[in-house]
Motif scaffolding. Structure first.
Motif, PDB file in Angstrom:
ATOM      1  N   ARG A  32     -18.557  -9.501   9.682  1.00 50.53           N
ATOM      2  CA  ARG A  32     -18.566 -10.676   8.794  1.00 50.53           C
ATOM      3  C   ARG A  32     -19.291 -11.843   9.459  1.00 50.53           C
ATOM      4  NH1 ARG A  32     -12.384  -9.356   7.241  1.00 50.53           N
ATOM      5  NH2 ARG A  32     -12.814  -7.916   5.526  1.00 50.53           N
ATOM      6  N   GLN A  73       0.841  -1.206   0.000  1.00 49.89           N
ATOM      7  CA  GLN A  73       0.000   0.000   0.000  1.00 49.89           C
ATOM      8  C   GLN A  73       0.873   1.251   0.000  1.00 49.89           C
ATOM      9  OE1 GLN A  73      -4.003  -1.823   2.149  1.00 49.89           O
ATOM     10  NE2 GLN A  73      -2.681  -0.535   3.376  1.00 49.89           N
ATOM     11  N   ARG A 130      -3.611 -15.988   7.765  1.00 47.06           N
ATOM     12  CA  ARG A 130      -4.980 -16.490   7.630  1.00 47.06           C
ATOM     13  C   ARG A 130      -5.073 -17.541   6.533  1.00 47.06           C
ATOM     14  NH1 ARG A 130      -8.769 -11.073   8.205  1.00 47.06           N
ATOM     15  NH2 ARG A 130      -7.185  -9.822   9.244  1.00 47.06           N
TER      16      ARG A 130
HETATM   17  N1  LIG Z   1      -9.130  -6.025   9.352  1.00 49.91           N
HETATM   18  C1  LIG Z   1      -7.754  -5.772   9.045  1.00 49.91           C
HETATM   19  C2  LIG Z   1      -7.578  -5.133   7.707  1.00 49.91           C
HETATM   20  N2  LIG Z   1      -7.418  -3.802   7.598  1.00 49.91           N
HETATM   21  C3  LIG Z   1      -7.316  -3.505   6.266  1.00 49.91           C
HETATM   22  C4  LIG Z   1      -7.416  -4.677   5.555  1.00 49.91           C
HETATM   23  C5  LIG Z   1      -7.355  -4.746   4.084  1.00 49.91           C
HETATM   24  C6  LIG Z   1      -8.654  -4.330   3.474  1.00 49.91           C
HETATM   25  C7  LIG Z   1      -8.751  -2.887   3.150  1.00 49.91           C
HETATM   26  O1  LIG Z   1      -7.890  -2.359   2.441  1.00 49.91           O
HETATM   27  O2  LIG Z   1      -9.721  -2.237   3.558  1.00 49.91           O
HETATM   28  C8  LIG Z   1      -7.565  -5.734   6.449  1.00 49.91           C
HETATM   29  C9  LIG Z   1      -7.645  -7.166   6.126  1.00 49.91           C
HETATM   30  C10 LIG Z   1      -9.044  -7.685   5.913  1.00 49.91           C
HETATM   31  O3  LIG Z   1     -10.025  -7.057   6.322  1.00 49.91           O
HETATM   32  O4  LIG Z   1      -9.167  -8.777   5.340  1.00 49.91           O
END
Ligand SMILES: NCc1[nH]cc(CCC(=O)O)c1CC(=O)O
Length: 305
Positions: free
Chosen positions: A130, A17, A153
């Motif tokens: 989720r 990023q 994960r």
């Molecule tokens: N919860 C953690 C998190 N914070 C940002 C992302 C990446 C997704 C994004 O860019 O919003 C993730 C991983 C996920 O949710 O799978």
């Protein structure tokens, strides 16, 4: 010529990023040099408990903000969904670049879609949002805690600890892992977390030069969408313990905001969709409607994904 220092976490996702934003900045800040300043945050240290239990996603951001505020760095790139509403004093979001795919993805070990998983199949996710979305569609599945970075994960899925996991499409896409995705979950069934898929570039509010570069890489549609989503979240003041999501997108000249709130156990939910012209007013109107429909009883303080 100035060298700009960019604070970043060390995870693969944070680094891609950051590098993505540095590439955008190089196009508008010709001749400026960029240097990465890696930082280990408290959020990175905690991998064994749900973030909702330990003080929330702000843990990822606070130590990075410290580096910018003290001048150790000039800017930093965050996943917007990890950025708390209140920033550290003197700092601001100078840019919200164009959003990636906001959806959640199902990654299942045997390639089944959500509707095809056998009753009792184990799904890994630590996001209350989720969990509530899964419960709404497949109350017969077993949902278990799964934290850690994306690689962790996916490894735990591959090792057989779960039959499927749910994570953000954007994270997988940024890491070049699109081929892992079994199903793109539609936003009306899995209403994304506020800001999901978007980045926020934070800097000192009085750094005029950096603010100018950041303005040049900001995307107006994404900025308006996340403004509506964050206005919604701020108005409902959802706590870490409550499943909550909101997603806005441009429809013609207007903005359409869909918001989702479930009770803490994820068994009841409210979903509201409205269209409007003004991002903040739309966020507030949708929040008031969600509260009016009964979500006020479920809510108290913070946020959670
Ligand atoms: N919860 C953690 C998190 N914070 C940002 C992302 C990446 C997704 C994004 O860019 O919003 C993730 C991983 C996920 O949710 O799978």
């Amino acid at each position: 010529m100035r060298t700009l220092r960019v604070a970043t976490r060390r995870s693969a996702l944070a680094l891609t990023q950051t590098n993505h934003v540095v590439e955008l900045l190089k196009r508008v800040a010709r001749g400026v040099e960029f240097e990465l300043v890696p930082i280990r945050t408290r959020g990175d240290e905690i991998v064994d408990r749900a973030l909702s239990e330990v003080g929330g996603k702000g843990l990822f951001v606070a130590d990075i903000e410290q580096a910018i505020a003290t001048g150790q760095a000039d800017l930093a790139v965050h996943s917007l969904k990890d950025v708390p509403f209140e920033l550290r004093e003197g700092l601001t979001i100078g840019a919200v670049p164009r959003r990636e795919d906001p959806r959640d993805a199902l990654v299942s070990r045997a390639g089944q879609m959500l509707v095809e998983l056998p009753p009792g199949a184990r799904i890994g996710t630590s996001s209350l949002r989720r969990q509530a979305a899964i419960r709404r569609l497949r109350p017969d599945l077993r949902v278990d805690t799964l934290r850690g970075n994306i690689d962790t994960r996916l490894r735990r899925l591959a090792e057989g600890q779960f039959d499927a996991i749910v994570l953000a499409v954007s994270g997988l896409h940024r890491l070049g892992l699109d081929d892992k995705i079994t199903e793109y979950l539609p936003v009306h069934q899995f209403v994304p977390a506020v800001g999901q898929g978007a980045l926020a570039v934070e800097c000192r509010a009085d750094d005029d030069e950096v603010m100018r570069y950041l303005a040049a890489i900001s995307d107006p549609d994404t900025t308006r969408a996340v403004e509506a989503e964050r206005a919604f979240l701020s108005r409902v003041e959802g706590s870490c313990q409550v499943p909550i999501g909101a997603y806005a997108e441009r429809v013609g000249h207007q903005l359409r905001l869909t918001a989702f709130v479930a009770d803490p156990s994820g068994t009841q939910h409210i979903q509201v969709e409205q269209t409007g012209d003004h991002p903040r007013a739309l966020g507030v109107a949708v929040a008031d409607e969600v509260l009016r429909q009964g979500a006020d009883a479920w809510l108290k303080a913070g946020q959670g994904d």
